[in-house]
Design a protein around this motif. Structure first.
Motif, PDB file in Angstrom:
ATOM      1  N   LEU A   1      -2.215   1.596   7.831  1.00 19.37           N
ATOM      2  CA  LEU A   1      -3.157   2.340   6.988  1.00 19.37           C
ATOM      3  C   LEU A   1      -3.946   3.390   7.765  1.00 19.37           C
ATOM      4  O   LEU A   1      -4.529   4.288   7.159  1.00 19.37           O
ATOM      5  CB  LEU A   1      -4.118   1.359   6.301  1.00 19.37           C
TER       6      LEU A   1
ATOM      7  N   TYR B   1      -3.891   6.502   5.315  1.00 19.55           N
ATOM      8  CA  TYR B   1      -5.190   7.037   4.889  1.00 19.55           C
ATOM      9  C   TYR B   1      -5.857   7.759   6.066  1.00 19.55           C
ATOM     10  O   TYR B   1      -7.035   7.557   6.355  1.00 19.55           O
ATOM     11  CB  TYR B   1      -6.076   5.911   4.367  1.00 19.55           C
ATOM     12  N   SER B   2      -5.081   8.601   6.722  1.00 20.84           N
ATOM     13  CA  SER B   2      -5.561   9.246   7.945  1.00 20.84           C
ATOM     14  C   SER B   2      -6.728  10.182   7.694  1.00 20.84           C
ATOM     15  O   SER B   2      -7.555  10.410   8.576  1.00 20.84           O
ATOM     16  CB  SER B   2      -4.413  10.021   8.601  1.00 20.84           C
ATOM     17  N   GLU B   3      -6.814  10.720   6.486  1.00 24.77           N
ATOM     18  CA  GLU B   3      -7.923  11.624   6.203  1.00 24.77           C
ATOM     19  C   GLU B   3      -9.256  10.912   6.379  1.00 24.77           C
ATOM     20  O   GLU B   3     -10.231  11.511   6.852  1.00 24.77           O
ATOM     21  CB  GLU B   3      -7.789  12.170   4.774  1.00 24.77           C
ATOM     22  N   TYR B   4      -9.294   9.623   6.037  1.00 17.50           N
ATOM     23  CA  TYR B   4     -10.531   8.857   6.211  1.00 17.50           C
ATOM     24  C   TYR B   4     -10.701   8.403   7.664  1.00 17.50           C
ATOM     25  O   TYR B   4     -11.750   8.620   8.279  1.00 17.50           O
ATOM     26  CB  TYR B   4     -10.548   7.647   5.284  1.00 17.50           C
TER      27      TYR B   4
ATOM     28  N   LEU C   1      -3.622  14.751   0.801  1.00 19.71           N
ATOM     29  CA  LEU C   1      -3.203  13.563   1.543  1.00 19.71           C
ATOM     30  C   LEU C   1      -1.883  13.039   0.999  1.00 19.71           C
ATOM     31  O   LEU C   1      -1.005  12.610   1.757  1.00 19.71           O
ATOM     32  CB  LEU C   1      -4.278  12.485   1.454  1.00 19.71           C
ATOM     33  N   HIS C   2      -1.721  13.110  -0.333  1.00 16.31           N
ATOM     34  CA  HIS C   2      -0.507  12.610  -0.966  1.00 16.31           C
ATOM     35  C   HIS C   2       0.707  13.438  -0.542  1.00 16.31           C
ATOM     36  O   HIS C   2       1.815  12.903  -0.390  1.00 16.31           O
ATOM     37  CB  HIS C   2      -0.669  12.661  -2.493  1.00 16.31           C
TER      38      HIS C   2
ATOM     39  N   GLU D   1       0.826  -1.209   0.000  1.00 21.59           N
ATOM     40  CA  GLU D   1       0.000   0.000   0.000  1.00 21.59           C
ATOM     41  C   GLU D   1       0.860   1.259   0.000  1.00 21.59           C
ATOM     42  O   GLU D   1       0.587   2.227  -0.713  1.00 21.59           O
ATOM     43  CB  GLU D   1      -0.939   0.004   1.220  1.00 21.59           C
TER      44      GLU D   1
ATOM     45  N   GLU E   1      -7.232  14.080  -3.741  1.00 18.86           N
ATOM     46  CA  GLU E   1      -6.348  13.283  -2.888  1.00 18.86           C
ATOM     47  C   GLU E   1      -4.951  13.888  -2.773  1.00 18.86           C
ATOM     48  O   GLU E   1      -4.104  13.361  -2.043  1.00 18.86           O
ATOM     49  CB  GLU E   1      -6.239  11.852  -3.425  1.00 18.86           C
TER      50      GLU E   1
ATOM     51  N   PHE F   1       1.086   3.999  -2.996  1.00 21.79           N
ATOM     52  CA  PHE F   1       0.619   5.334  -2.630  1.00 21.79           C
ATOM     53  C   PHE F   1       1.655   6.395  -2.984  1.00 21.79           C
ATOM     54  O   PHE F   1       1.331   7.428  -3.579  1.00 21.79           O
ATOM     55  CB  PHE F   1       0.309   5.372  -1.136  1.00 21.79           C
TER      56      PHE F   1
END
Length: 621
Positions: free
Chosen positions: A590, A594-597, A30-31, A11, A27, A15
């Motif tokens: 993750l 994917y902390s934004e989620y 986040l990236h 992942e 995105e 990413f």
């Protein structure tokens, strides 16, 4: 190293290696979160882009600023059998056909090669610029320097030319490393009088050199340091790469594996702690709110705890290890396990407001101007706190011989941290330099030394603790005895001795002596058990606070009020699938990738696994 995928996991690799044009516009924040965190915690002095163009220009020719990472590697002890590594030949690069299988313990070259591949992958993302400082005791052959340089083409190195058919050295006739910019710098840290001490693994000589080069405190080059000195200015020799300005510093031994995942996790954890320290609500909190036994409010004042995310090394138990290690693993082979810590080595603490969003240090728990503030507050129930659980190292990490003796001579910069894999941001480095200069000026005066302040303390986020477990690549650490008095759990040594006496008195089990050794003499602490113990320590701490004493029946064990939804299960009520999925997500890192989620959406299902649920799950009455 064969157990750890490139980049720290599939992942992470996908990413960070996705081209900018293929990343959806929504995105991109986040990236680029890694860059935002790096710039916020790194040096305020940015580089001259024109000087960087030859090394860090993107494929389109556009030059953008990057996170500047200095990697200082301790190479003492690296070898092939009993031969020093530099007296052998480097691995061939342009070889045809499959490579012969090589044992993990046979040569340090394969571990050095894997580390160089990971560093090159970081530069390939376009987010990081790596400078590698190799510390050696004596000058090494140029063929090794050129080989290391050729392994970092994305960092500015020169790819090795293809070998000619007549068997000539592929590096001959090429451009010398000294004649062009190179991401690799070999530093000889010893002279003729100190070479033997440098090679001595118990001396702590190389560990101290790694610390000195990264910190670059002014007292190394000046007899007297003015009181108003600037910690951002390094006074070490300008020819040293470490004298330049960097954003992140990594000190590691050749046997530890660095990856994109570890840097990403460290920067996010550092930003989380900075967000907690910057919270305006810490002044509003009364002492009673912090007196629940587990909560710590960080402040920007000097008396606030100085916390730095730190790392623990893990090794893999395999069939090659002795059966004592297997017993401790309950037959589960090829699982990562620590040997420098145990259940008694750490405590758990809840740090309010320790969540940072996109855009650098962005306290999403309290900053109402943040786009994530509303969604974060929406998913908190009445009375719930916003923040996350942290593993707070209560003991020093206890290595095996000879490293345990080296740690006594040159202790880690962070209490409870590792001397063989550690990171600092520029902001953290400056604070430690101030502390070191004060301690150096105090000398043997204990009163003055106390006024300098406390040493930084090692912590790890519970929700992303696997990202702070660093692979020890030779995989030879497990199943070996610690030195008596220098083993994990030393703070509760007397309790362990009493437990051992009870086992001896019973004499009930077959193979009593072997089982005693398995239980007491060998520290094999599986990573999965580390997460379980940490989660249950946190859950039991909250249960003790929330449970009224009059509601506890006699001769019963908890939990009574709150429990862990994943670990506190019974045969009658088996574990549900969702907590298991969340655990898998958290262990892969993750929750932060994917902390934004996981931090900002209304989905609460994985809050416990990601370490953000202070009160865990209520027990149905």
């Amino acid at each position: 190293a064969r157990f750890v995928p490139p980049g720290g996991g599939e992942e992470f690799y996908k990413f960070y290696n996705t081209p900018d044009g293929e990343t959806p516009s929504d995105e991109l924040p986040l990236h680029y979160r890694l860059l935002d965190n790096c710039f916020a915690m790194g040096s305020s002095k940015r580089p001259n882009m024109k000087d960087w163009k030859a090394w860090f220009g993107t494929a389109s020719g556009q030059v953008v600023d990057r996170c500047r990472v200095l990697v200082t590697m301790n190479t003492v002890g690296a070898g092939k059998g009993s031969t020093i590594l530099w007296e052998t030949s480097p691995p061939s690069i342009h070889s045809s056909g499959p490579k012969p299988w090589t044992s993990e313990q046979s040569s340090a070259a394969m571990h050095l090669e894997r580390n160089l591949q990971e560093l090159d992958n970081m530069c390939a993302t376009g987010l990081i610029a790596v400078r590698l400082q190799m510390l050696v005791c004596e000058p090494i052959p140029g063929v090794w320097t050129e080989w290391m340089d050729s392994m970092l083409p994305n960092c500015g190195g020169s790819r090795a030319p293809f070998s000619s058919t007549n068997g000539e050295n592929p590096y001959e006739g090429g451009v010398e490393v000294e004649d062009r910019p190179s991401p690799v710098q070999v530093v000889v840290v010893a002279n003729a009088s100190t070479a033997d001490k440098c090679h001595d693994l118990k001396s702590g000589f190389m560990e101290k050199r790694v610390q000195d080069l990264i910190l670059s405190p002014p007292y190394l080059t000046k007899n007297e340091v003015p009181k108003n000195f600037d910690p951002s200015i390094k006074t070490t020799h300008p020819d040293l790469v470490s004298s330049d300005d960097h954003d992140v510093y990594i000190g590691l031994k050749w046997s530890s594996l660095v990856s994109m995942r570890s840097i990403s996790a460290f920067l996010q954890a550092s930003a989380d702690l900075a967000a907690a320290a910057a919270s305006p609500r810490t002044k509003e909190r009364s002492l009673e709110e912090d007196a629940d036994g587990v909560s710590i409010s960080l402040r920007s004042s000097p008396n606030s705890p100085f916390l730095i995310p730190s790392f623990v090394r893990v090794s893999y138990v395999s069939e090659e290890n002795n059966k004592i290690a297997k017993w401790r693993m309950h037959g589960d082979f090829f699982h990562p396990a620590a040997w420098e810590i145990c259940k008694d080595s750490f405590d758990m603490t809840w740090i309010p407001d320790s969540l940072s969003g996109n855009g650098g240090i962005n306290g999403i728990c309290y900053d109402k101007s943040s786009s994530a503030y509303t969604s974060v507050q929406r998913r908190l129930n009445d009375g719930e706190d916003c923040g996350q659980w942290w593993v707070y190292m209560a003991e020093e990490q206890m290595s095996l011989s000879p490293e345990v003796y080296a740690n006594e001579v040159a202790p880690p910069l962070v209490q409870g941290g590792s001397n063989y894999f550690w990171m600092l941001t520029e902001r953290q480095r400056q604070e430690i330099v101030k502390l070191k200069v004060c301690q150096h000026a105090a000398g043997d005066d204990r009163k003055k030394d106390k006024n300098c302040g406390e040493m930084p303390q090692a912590v790890m986020p519970l929700g992303d603790m696997e990202s702070f477990e660093i692979n020890f690549m030779p995989n030879t650490a497990l199943g070996k005895k610690h030195i008596i008095g220098r083993r994990p759990g030393y703070s509760k040594e007397q309790e362990h001795i009493k437990d051992r006496e009870l086992v001896r008195e019973r004499k009930q089990l077959k193979g009593q002596e072997d089982i005693e050794k398995a239980l007491f003499d060998y520290t094999v602490y599986p990573a999965a058990l580390f997460r379980k113990d940490a989660t249950l320590k946190a859950a039991r701490a909250r249960d003790a606070i929330l449970t009224k004493k009059e509601n506890i029946p006699n001769d019963t064990y908890g939990p009574y009020t709150v429990k862990s939804s994943y670990y506190d299960v019974t045969i009658k009520k088996p574990r549900q699938p969702v907590p298991g999925w969340c655990q898998s997500i958290a262990r892969k890192g993750l929750c932060v990738l994917y902390s934004e989620y996981f931090r900002e959406s209304s989905d609460k299902r994985c809050m416990e696994a990601c370490g953000m649920d202070k009160n865990f799950s209520k027990i149905a009455q």
